[in-house]
Enzyme design. Structure first.
Site, PDB file in Angstrom:
ATOM      1  N   ASP A 172     -12.361 -10.009  -0.995  1.00 29.08           N
ATOM      2  CA  ASP A 172     -13.680 -10.052  -0.353  1.00 29.08           C
ATOM      3  C   ASP A 172     -14.569  -9.067  -1.104  1.00 29.08           C
ATOM      4  O   ASP A 172     -14.096  -8.060  -1.615  1.00 29.08           O
ATOM      5  CB  ASP A 172     -13.637  -9.797   1.158  1.00 29.08           C
ATOM      6  N   GLU A 175       0.802  -1.238   0.000  1.00 29.32           N
ATOM      7  CA  GLU A 175       0.000   0.000   0.000  1.00 29.32           C
ATOM      8  C   GLU A 175       0.832   1.284   0.000  1.00 29.32           C
ATOM      9  O   GLU A 175       0.562   2.206   0.767  1.00 29.32           O
ATOM     10  CB  GLU A 175      -0.950   0.007   1.209  1.00 29.32           C
ATOM     11  N   GLU A 218      -6.316 -10.616  -1.313  1.00 30.83           N
ATOM     12  CA  GLU A 218      -7.132 -10.369  -0.112  1.00 30.83           C
ATOM     13  C   GLU A 218      -8.595 -10.236  -0.498  1.00 30.83           C
ATOM     14  O   GLU A 218      -9.296  -9.328  -0.048  1.00 30.83           O
ATOM     15  CB  GLU A 218      -6.669  -9.093   0.604  1.00 30.83           C
ATOM     16  N   ASN A 277       2.129  -5.224  -3.150  1.00 34.35           N
ATOM     17  CA  ASN A 277       0.719  -5.523  -2.878  1.00 34.35           C
ATOM     18  C   ASN A 277      -0.049  -4.225  -2.623  1.00 34.35           C
ATOM     19  O   ASN A 277       0.424  -3.352  -1.886  1.00 34.35           O
ATOM     20  CB  ASN A 277       0.657  -6.415  -1.625  1.00 34.35           C
ATOM     21  N   HIS A 296     -10.362  -5.926  -2.385  1.00 34.77           N
ATOM     22  CA  HIS A 296     -11.442  -5.595  -1.449  1.00 34.77           C
ATOM     23  C   HIS A 296     -12.499  -4.809  -2.227  1.00 34.77           C
ATOM     24  O   HIS A 296     -12.414  -3.589  -2.359  1.00 34.77           O
ATOM     25  CB  HIS A 296     -10.902  -4.768  -0.278  1.00 34.77           C
TER      26      HIS A 296
HETATM   27  C1  XIL Z   1      -6.598  -6.074   8.078  1.00 37.30           C
HETATM   28  C2  XIL Z   1      -7.010  -7.235   8.980  1.00 37.30           C
HETATM   29  O1  XIL Z   1      -7.952  -8.027   8.296  1.00 37.30           O
HETATM   30  C3  XIL Z   1      -7.607  -6.698  10.268  1.00 37.30           C
HETATM   31  O2  XIL Z   1      -7.813  -7.758  11.185  1.00 37.30           O
HETATM   32  C4  XIL Z   1      -6.692  -5.656  10.895  1.00 37.30           C
HETATM   33  O3  XIL Z   1      -7.354  -5.065  12.010  1.00 37.30           O
HETATM   34  C5  XIL Z   1      -6.323  -4.568   9.912  1.00 37.30           C
HETATM   35  O4  XIL Z   1      -5.739  -5.177   8.754  1.00 37.30           O
HETATM   36  N1  XIL Z   1      -5.002  -4.430   3.520  1.00 37.30           N
HETATM   37  C6  XIL Z   1      -4.077  -5.333   3.992  1.00 37.30           C
HETATM   38  C7  XIL Z   1      -4.429  -6.225   5.125  1.00 37.30           C
HETATM   39  O5  XIL Z   1      -3.003  -5.473   3.397  1.00 37.30           O
HETATM   40  O6  XIL Z   1      -3.298  -6.523   5.922  1.00 37.30           O
HETATM   41  C8  XIL Z   1      -5.521  -5.638   5.975  1.00 37.30           C
HETATM   42  O7  XIL Z   1      -5.885  -6.603   6.967  1.00 37.30           O
HETATM   43  C9  XIL Z   1      -6.695  -5.238   5.126  1.00 37.30           C
HETATM   44  C10 XIL Z   1      -6.296  -4.202   4.112  1.00 37.30           C
END
Ligand code: XIL
Length: 298
Positions: free
Chosen positions: A236, A127, A234, A168, A205
Site C-alpha cells: 500500500d 518482522e 502487503e 516477511n 507499506h
Molecule cells: C495489520 C492489519 O491490516 C490490521 O487490521 C491489524 O489491526 C494489524 O495488522 N504488517 C503485517 C500485517 O504483517 O499483518 C499487518 O496487518 C500490517 C503490518
C-alpha cells in the site's frame, strides 16, 4: 488483460489482496475481490491470536471462511503468519524461555497441519528484525534464543513439506538500509547452512515521498540471487501515487523470481491506514488512477 490477476498471469505471476472475513458479506467488496485478484491473504484471521486463542485450542472458523471463499472462487491463499511478536494471544505474551519456544513449535505444527498441502506460501516468521541497527528485534521470541527463527523454519518444513516457507518484513526495501542487510545476511546464512527457507516477502507499506527508492529492484534481485523467491506481500502506498505503483510493478517484473504482488486490502475504506487512501480502489469501489497504472504496467 482486463483484470489485475489476469494481467499478472501473463508473466506467470499472481496479483493478490488481503481479505477480511468481516467483509465477506459486502457484495461490492467481494465482487471486486473476486474479479481482480487470484491470490488471497487473510488480513488477521490466520494470526496467532486468531488461530490459537487459548493454548492448545485451535480455532480456524474465520481463517477457513477466507480460505474457503478463496478456493471456491479459484484463488490460492498465502498463509500469514506463524511466528510474530505482535498479535500474540495473551497466554503467549505471558510465556518465556523454553515454554514459549515449545508453544511456538506447537503453534506452527497445529496451524500447518490444518492446512497441510493447501497453502503454497507461508509467512513463517514476520518482522523479526530491528528497524534501525540491522540486528534482531527485541521480543519475547528473540529472548528464547537467537536460533528461534531457524527452529521455526525447520519446524514448518517438517509440518508441511509442500509449502514454500517465507520470511516477511517491512523496511527491507532500500538496499542501503541496515535492516535490509541484516535480513539479507540471515537468508544468506540460512542458505549456506541448509536451513529451509524458500522466499522473502517484502511487505511494501510505502509512505509518500520517502520509502520507495530506485534501488528497490537491486534489493529484489539481491535476495533472489541467494536462491529464494521474492514477493511483495502487503503493498500500500500513501496517497497511491500512480508512478510509485508502476515503478514497484516494473521492479517485480524485472526480477524472474519475483513471483507476485499482494495489495493490503481492496478499497481505501478497507485499509488499515484508510486515511492515507493507499489502495487501488476508492471507498465506493471505483478504480483509481493507480489501478490503471498497475494494470498497464503488468
Ligand atoms: C495489520 C492489519 O491490516 C490490521 O487490521 C491489524 O489491526 C494489524 O495488522 N504488517 C503485517 C500485517 O504483517 O499483518 C499487518 O496487518 C500490517 C503490518
Amino acid at each position: 488483460a482486463s483484470t489485475l490477476g489476469a494481467a499478472a498471469a501473463q508473466s506467470g505471476r499472481y496479483f493478490g489482496t488481503a481479505i477480511s472475513s468481516s467483509r465477506l458479506g459486502d457484495s461490492n467488496y467481494t465482487t471486486i475481490a473476486n474479479r481482480e485478484f487470484n491470490m488471497v491473504t487473510a488480513e488477521n484471521e490466520m494470526k496467532i491470536d486468531a488461530t490459537e486463542p487459548n493454548q492448545g485450542q485451535f480455532n480456524f472458523n474465520n481463517a477457513d471462511r477466507i480460505y474457503n471463499w478463496a478456493v471456491q472462487n479459484g484463488k490460492q491463499v498465502r498463509g500469514h503468519t506463524l511466528a510474530w511478536h505482535s498479535q500474540q494471544p495473551g497466554w503467549m505474551q505471558s510465556l518465556s524461555g523454553s515454554a514459549l519456544r515449545q508453544a511456538m513449535i506447537n503453534h506452527i505444527n497445529g496451524v500447518m497441519a490444518h492446512y497441510k498441502g493447501k497453502i503454497p506460501y507461508w509467512d513463517v516468521v514476520n518482522e523479526a528484525f530491528d528497524d534501525s541497527n540491522g540486528g534482531r528485534r527485541d521480543s519475547n521470541l528473540q529472548r528464547t534464543g537467537n536460533d528461534w527463527i531457524e527452529v521455526a523454519f525447520r519446524t514448518a518444513r517438517a509440518a508441511d513439506p509442500a509449502a514454500k516457507l517465507c520470511y516477511n518484513d517491512y523496511n527491507i526495501d532500500n538496499w542501503t538500509w541496515a535492516k535490509t542487510q541484516g535480513v539479507y545476511n540471515m537468508v544468506k546464512d540460512f542458505k549456506s547452512r541448509g536451513v529451509p527457507i524458500d522466499c522473502v516477502g517484502l511487505q511494501g507499506h510505502f509512505n509518500s515521498g520517502s520509502a520507495y527508492n530506485s534501488n528497490y529492484r537491486t534489493t529484489l534481485q539481491s535476495f533472489a540471487a541467494l536462491g529464494v523467491d521474492v514477493a511483495i506481500t502487503e503493498l500500500d502506498v500513501e496517497g497511491a501515487s500512480s508512478t510509485t505503483y508502476a515503478n514497484i510493478v516494473n521492479d517485480c517484473l524485472a526480477v524472474a523470481r519475483c513471483v507476485g504482488i499482494t495489495v493490503w486490502g481492496v478499497r481505501d475504506s478497507d485499509s488499515w491506514r484508510s486515511s492515507q487512501t493507499p489502495l487501488l480502489f476508492d471507498g465506493n469501489g471505483n478504480k483509481k488512477a493507480a489501478y490503471t497504472s498497475v494494470l498497464n504496467a503488468l
